[in-house]
Scaffold this active site. Structure first.
Site, PDB file in Angstrom:
ATOM      1  CB  SER A   1      -3.808  -0.790  -8.237  1.00  0.00           C
ATOM      2  OG  SER A   1      -5.073   0.249  -8.424  1.00  0.00           O
TER       3      SER A   1
ATOM      4  CB  SER B   1      -6.448   0.713  -5.655  1.00  0.00           C
ATOM      5  OG  SER B   1      -5.915  -0.359  -5.765  1.00  0.00           O
TER       6      SER B   1
ATOM      7  CE  LYS C   1      -4.909  -2.810  -3.206  1.00  0.00           C
ATOM      8  NZ  LYS C   1      -4.738  -2.754  -4.747  1.00  0.00           N
TER       9      LYS C   1
END
Lengths: 101, 489
Positions: free
Chosen positions: B178, B154, B79
């Site tokens: 997330s 997210s 990420k």
């Protein structure tokens, strides 16, 4: 308490070191109002005597050997700076009255 | 377009037999990403040159009989809030545009030490603040199952990258859901370990008492394998837990007989606004576990309805403090020609942060400010204690808790962006695990309207092995995790 006025929003925006347009301030007041109204539900809960949780795991300060390690090389540390001079970060003047040096 | 990535086991078999090479796997991942990522926007940055050279190293090691283990040569994604030396990380924010990290975060380092090849950084909501990956300074990520829907967030880029077969493994971070919510929306496995199980060193902070790194894979067995690699105490993170890391894979015996699955009424009959088809799929999954020998028992998590409010007060307070470091001095964006230092701070931050990040910084600053601290922040910390006690009591009566991961399947792009509170309420089933610090995993358990449904399993602190064991057992009795989005199969 959940109605939050424009002045109050501007005070908090200044504390947060932000500068927002009038339109953004109005939007912020509306959104914060809605979120804080939802958060008001907590007020109904009796939390008298309940200790606050800041962290879920017991946090002791861990000790380690006092051994020397190499720090980040100063040149690498300033490599991402928007403005640097040698190994220093350059910022706008904060102390008045001295000549530009 | 290159073929969709296979399972870790299939990758390994092709490497071991010499049928393929790490270089070929990485090339395939890169070319597949190039082919389809224009549509999905899973990645914000590919690392083509570095990845190919890492892959060649892995092939050399293998040829010399020195392969480092099961992940050696396998392409993975991380990420965009995780740093790697010499590589850019931006948290999908304009304020960090061009930031090149001088060091590598622990979880990423451990993956690389095991030989995994990082092919790129994945898209996310800016600073991990969001539930849809629409709050990215790049394009929004799209859901591989239905590209006009969000992948959740997210960590939407990581979830979609695994679902679309770009990589078999991706790292994400989970502060309020997330990892789990995008895993549910994209039909993959997403594991948020116990708080402190994986070092946060090198994870750009959102809310430090809640943030935790975890993994996306297709199966629970693969998640167990990757967790073994990235977990464990790290002296560089004083909140990392000094406990040994179990061999999680050894717990996966397929046997759930005698285990007790707890169903909290607050997530089922007493839950408002949960899609009935989602509830039906989750109940069916629980029935599958029951048929496999598990016992189902009702439990109660009575403070669930306060969880979202508690979460948004605590997380934004911590965020307002953590994000104070973005001031245009040491890294990141600086406004041009500032009048003075204050003007530089304010304009750099206002130009650099997106609307959702500003909203959370302002909310967090408000709840910490004089006069409101006790009513909001301290109160939320007290309710956090009550939520933890709920879990302590529930885990005295069951081994795992099963719930829907999200109250709905993937929602449409743009559907909730105008209503932040509505977006926040979509985290209703995931935030409690972060507040209590317990491990939780989402796995695919069915479909509704052509979109995947996620089953969430939560365990007692440090009981990842139990969560993974039940998830793996379920996957031996179901094939939802083998379904691929038709367009990207």
């Amino acid at each position: 308490m959940a109605e939050i006025g424009g002045d109050e929003v501007e005070r908090v925006i200044a504390l947060a070191r932000l500068a927002l347009s009038e339109e953004e301030v109005a939007g912020m007041a509306r959104d914060l109002g809605a979120i804080l109204r939802h958060a008001e539900s907590l007020a109904a809960l009796d939390t008298e005597g309940v200790p606050p949780t800041a962290h879920v795991i017991p946090l002791a300060t861990p000790l380690r050997e006092d051994s020397a390690v190499s720090p980040l090389d100063p040149e690498i540390a300033v490599a991402n700076a928007p403005r640097a001079a040698g190994t220093a970060f350059v910022v706008p003047r904060v102390i008045e009255g001295e000549e530009e040096g | 377009m290159a073929a969709a990535s296979e399972t870790l086991e299939e990758f390994r078999a092709s490497l071991d037999s010499g049928e393929s090479s790490s270089r070929a796997l990485v090339e395939a991942a890169l070319s597949r990403a190039e082919g389809i990522d224009e549509r999905l926007s899973c990645f914000v940055r590919m690392r083509a040159e570095g990845a190919l050279s890492d892959a060649e190293e892995a092939d050399r090691r293998r040829a010399e009989g020195e392969a480092r283990g099961d992940l050696d040569g396998i392409p993975v994604a991380i990420k965009d809030n995780m740093v790697m030396e010499g590589e850019e990380s931006s948290c999908a924010s304009r304020i960090l545009e061009g930031f090149v990290s001088p060091y590598t975060g622990t979880a990423v380092e451990r993956l690389r030490d095991a030989g995994a090849v990082v092919v790129g950084h994945t898209n996310m909501d800016e600073f991990a603040m969001g539930s849809s990956t629409e709050h990215s300074c790049f394009a929004p990520t799209r859901n591989p199952w239905k590209p006009d829907c969000t992948p959740g967030g997210s960590s939407g880029g990581s979830a979609a990258a695994v679902a679309a077969g770009l990589v078999p493994v991706a790292l994400g971070s989970d502060t309020g859901g997330s990892i789990r919510q995008p895993a549910a929306f994209c039909g993959v496995v997403g594991l948020k370990p116990t708080y402190g199980r994986v070092s946060r060193w090198g994870l750009i902070a959102y809310a430090s008492s809640l943030d935790q790194i975890g993994v996306f894979t297709r199966s629970a067995a693969e998640a167990a394998e990757v967790l073994e690699v990235i977990a464990g105490h790290d002296p560089l993170d004083s909140t990392s837990v000094p406990e040994p890391v179990p061999r999680f894979r050894e717990a996966l015996d397929g046997d759930v007989s005698g285990l007790v699955v707890g169903l909290p009424a607050e997530y089922f009959e007493r839950s408002e606004g949960c899609d009935p088809e989602v509830l039906a799929a989750v109940r069916e999954a629980v029935a599958t576990l029951e048929r496999a020998g598990a016992t189902v028992r009702e439990v109660s998590l009575p403070h669930t309805r306060y969880a979202v409010a508690t979460y948004y007060l605590i997380a934004t307070a911590e965020a307002s403090s953590n994000l104070a470091r973005f001031d245009g001095v040491r890294y990141g964006r600086r406004a041009s020609e500032p009048k003075d230092l204050g003007d530089m701070y304010r304009r750099s931050r206002s130009e650099g942060f997106g609307a959702e990040v500003k909203r959370r910084i302002v909310l967090g600053t408000y709840v910490l400010s004089a006069g409101y601290y006790d009513a909001y922040y301290r109160k939320a910390q007290q309710v956090r204690t009550l939520l933890r006690r709920d879990f302590d009591a529930a885990f005295e009566r069951c081994d795992v808790i099963a719930t829907p991961t999200a109250p709905e399947v993937a929602f449409g792009l743009g559907e909730k962006t105008d209503d932040p509170l509505r977006m926040y309420l979509s985290d209703i089933f995931t935030v409690s695990a972060n507040l209590a610090g317990v491990p939780a995993l989402s796995l695919p358990c069915g479909f509704s309207r052509g979109l995947p449904v996620g089953l969430q399993l939560m365990g007692a602190p440090l009981a990842e092995a139990m969560v993974l064991r039940v998830a793996d057992a379920y996957q031996r009795h179901s094939d939802h995790h083998r379904q691929r989005p038709p367009e990207f199969a």
